[in-house]
Design a protein around this motif. Structure first.
Motif, mmCIF file in Angstrom:
data_model
loop_
_atom_site.group_PDB
_atom_site.id
_atom_site.type_symbol
_atom_site.label_atom_id
_atom_site.label_comp_id
_atom_site.label_asym_id
_atom_site.label_seq_id
_atom_site.Cartn_x
_atom_site.Cartn_y
_atom_site.Cartn_z
ATOM 1 N N GLN A 237 1.345 8.301 -18.770
ATOM 2 C CA GLN A 237 2.288 7.136 -18.685
ATOM 3 C C GLN A 237 2.328 6.263 -17.475
ATOM 4 N N ALA A 238 2.412 7.011 -16.313
ATOM 5 C CA ALA A 238 2.487 6.481 -15.127
ATOM 6 C C ALA A 238 1.104 5.760 -14.794
ATOM 7 N N GLN A 239 -0.083 6.213 -15.016
ATOM 8 C CA GLN A 239 -1.301 5.686 -14.866
ATOM 9 C C GLN A 239 -1.456 4.419 -15.527
ATOM 10 N N ALA A 240 -1.040 4.427 -16.805
ATOM 11 C CA ALA A 240 -1.009 3.005 -17.726
ATOM 12 C C ALA A 240 -0.020 2.094 -16.796
ATOM 13 N N LEU A 241 1.100 2.521 -16.427
ATOM 14 C CA LEU A 241 2.114 1.493 -15.744
ATOM 15 C C LEU A 241 1.454 1.053 -14.330
ATOM 16 N N ARG A 242 0.788 1.972 -13.717
ATOM 17 C CA ARG A 242 0.278 1.501 -12.429
ATOM 18 C C ARG A 242 -0.920 0.645 -12.734
ATOM 19 N N LEU A 243 -1.723 0.761 -13.755
ATOM 20 C CA LEU A 243 -2.866 -0.267 -13.873
ATOM 21 C C LEU A 243 -2.490 -1.762 -14.131
ATOM 22 N N GLN A 244 -1.048 -1.447 -14.786
ATOM 23 C CA GLN A 244 -0.418 -2.663 -15.229
ATOM 24 C C GLN A 244 0.104 -3.617 -13.951
ATOM 25 N N VAL A 245 0.709 -2.649 -13.006
ATOM 26 C CA VAL A 245 1.449 -3.396 -11.778
ATOM 27 C C VAL A 245 0.439 -3.663 -10.729
ATOM 28 N N GLN A 246 -0.600 -2.924 -10.451
ATOM 29 C CA GLN A 246 -1.235 -2.908 -9.109
ATOM 30 C C GLN A 246 -2.217 -4.014 -9.147
ATOM 31 N N GLN A 247 -2.202 -4.719 -7.952
ATOM 32 C CA GLN A 247 -3.417 -5.593 -7.827
ATOM 33 C C GLN A 247 -3.900 -5.323 -6.354
ATOM 34 N N HIS A 248 -5.010 -4.755 -6.078
ATOM 35 C CA HIS A 248 -5.407 -4.217 -4.945
ATOM 36 C C HIS A 248 -4.586 -3.230 -4.057
ATOM 37 N N THR A 249 -4.022 -3.924 -3.051
ATOM 38 C CA THR A 249 -3.031 -3.184 -2.307
ATOM 39 C C THR A 249 -1.757 -3.395 -2.454
ATOM 40 N N LEU A 261 13.008 6.261 -13.351
ATOM 41 C CA LEU A 261 12.898 6.536 -12.061
ATOM 42 C C LEU A 261 11.427 7.701 -11.819
ATOM 43 N N ALA A 262 11.487 8.646 -12.946
ATOM 44 C CA ALA A 262 10.360 9.451 -12.880
ATOM 45 C C ALA A 262 8.991 8.594 -13.138
ATOM 46 N N LEU A 263 8.971 7.591 -13.739
ATOM 47 C CA LEU A 263 7.662 6.903 -13.553
ATOM 48 C C LEU A 263 7.472 6.177 -12.208
ATOM 49 N N GLN A 264 8.604 5.773 -11.811
ATOM 50 C CA GLN A 264 8.408 4.648 -10.520
ATOM 51 C C GLN A 264 7.927 5.937 -9.483
ATOM 52 N N ARG A 265 8.277 6.975 -9.247
ATOM 53 C CA ARG A 265 7.868 7.815 -8.400
ATOM 54 C C ARG A 265 6.524 8.536 -8.583
#
Ligand SMILES: Nc1ncnc2c1ncn2[C@@H]1O[C@H](COP(=O)(O)OP(=O)(O)OP(=O)(O)O)[C@@H](O)[C@H]1O
Length: 330
Positions: A237-249, A261-265
């Motif tokens: 779940q966290a990986q899916a969210l990270r791919l959605q919110v991350q752009q480079h750095t 919070l569990a996913l934020q961390r």
């Protein structure tokens, strides 16, 4: 050959959990101790039914003065049992238990890949899992450490590491070896209380068994199993969210603000792990998580390696010391 309920248990476990397939080439990691010896004997006994092609690998860490004798005993037994055997000797003295373990797993992966084995099997038991859980609990490692030692994980891409004895206790592998008169190599360091793992095995677990629950090893092992499944789910779940919110750095804050919070961390840990030269600690992750809701221009102290995370409106940007935007932060 004698077929016992223990053979049956392994047979059923392998089938019901789809741990290995029929006619596979399997590499067994054999230390010579009771767990891996029991696994080896059991696999040989199950071999006619499954059609496996078995081999064993033994690592000589050259730690103990008797390690060559240990390797020799494994080799002699392999000749007697007709199992191809590879002994790999460490070329340099390994500085710690952790370094020895890392080297061992590299050897397993390399040998399996170069010799065409489809999986590596180890003799880890429920007792090992219970010890690992307690050990990691005291280190404050969080759910990921508590759910360690899964039944199956990738050692290398496409090469699984399988632990078929996780529903056996050390007492059971010991009894099996005695019943079948297997020549167990007693590791001379197993009784050394300078090692934390040995103190857990020799002192703590027997106390817990005596005063709290005789089944404590099984119960702790089951707890590890439940946690592992939760961790796998949360990480995905966290990986899916990270791919959605991350752009480079950089990370886009609004979707993170809406996440638990569990996913934020976890998103933050995945992000920092990929960006920093060393694994982030709990404190690093907490500082970065605080930026999800912090005001514009808030920033962290430098992480290891010097990078700093700061809030830029809806974004958290990680500025590396030698990166193009670092100077503007300072
Ligand atoms: N020297 C060795 N050579 C080959 N296999 C080994 C060796 N030592 C350990 N193993 C394999 O690893 C299993 C676990 O051993 P042990 O508990 O001593 O290792 P560990 O360092 O705790 O490993 P882990 O970090 O995976 O828990 C053994 O049952 C065996 O299959």
């Amino acid at each position: 050959m004698v077929w016992t309920p223990l053979h049956d248990r392994l047979h059923q476990t392998l089938r019901s959990r789809s741990l290995v397939g029929r006619s596979q080439r399997l590499l067994l990691a054999v230390s010579g101790g009771q767990d891996s010896l029991a696994l080896w004997r059991l696999c040989l006994d199950l071999q006619p039914q499954w059609g496996w092609d078995l081999g064993i690998v033994h690592c000589d860490h050259r730690w103990r003065s008797d390690s060559a004798a240990n390797a020799h005993q494994v080799q002699t037994l392999a000749q007697g049992w007709g199992t191809p055997c590879m002994v790999v000797v460490a070329s340099t003295a390994l500085p710690s238990e952790a370094a020895a373990r890392q080297w061992r797993y590299q050897v397993f992966g390399h040998q399996a890949q170069t010799q065409g084995y489809g999986a590596v099997l180890t003799g880890h038991t429920a007792s090992d899992r219970a010890e690992t859980l307690l050990h990691n609990l005291m280190r404050g490692s969080g759910a990921d450490g508590l759910g360690s030692l899964p039944w199956r994980r990738d050692l290398e891409p496409g090469l699984p590491l399988v632990r078929p004895l996780l529903n056996w206790t050390r007492q059971e592998t010991g009894a099996f070896c005695r019943d079948f008169q297997l020549p167990v190599w007693e590791d001379s360091t197993n009784g050394d209380r300078r090692y934390g793992r040995n103190r857990l095995r020799l002192d703590v677990l027997p106390l817990l068994k005596q005063h709290f629950n005789p089944q404590v090893e099984r119960h702790l092992s089951q707890t590890a199993e439940l946690i592992h499944a939760d961790v796998v789910y949360l990480e995905a779940q966290a990986q899916a969210l990270r791919l959605q919110v991350q752009q480079h750095t950089a990370l886009h804050r609004p979707p993170l603000q809406a996440a638990p919070l569990a996913l934020q961390r976890r998103v933050m840990r995945q992000f920092l792990q990929a960006q920093l030269p060393q694994a982030p600690t709990f404190a690093h992750i907490e500082k970065a998580v605080a930026l999800i809701t912090a005001p514009h221009r808030s920033q962290t102290d430098p992480f290891p390696g010097g990078a700093i995370a700061c809030v830029d409106q809806d974004w958290i940007r990680l500025h590396h010391p030698n990166g193009p935007t670092f100077r503007t932060v300072l």
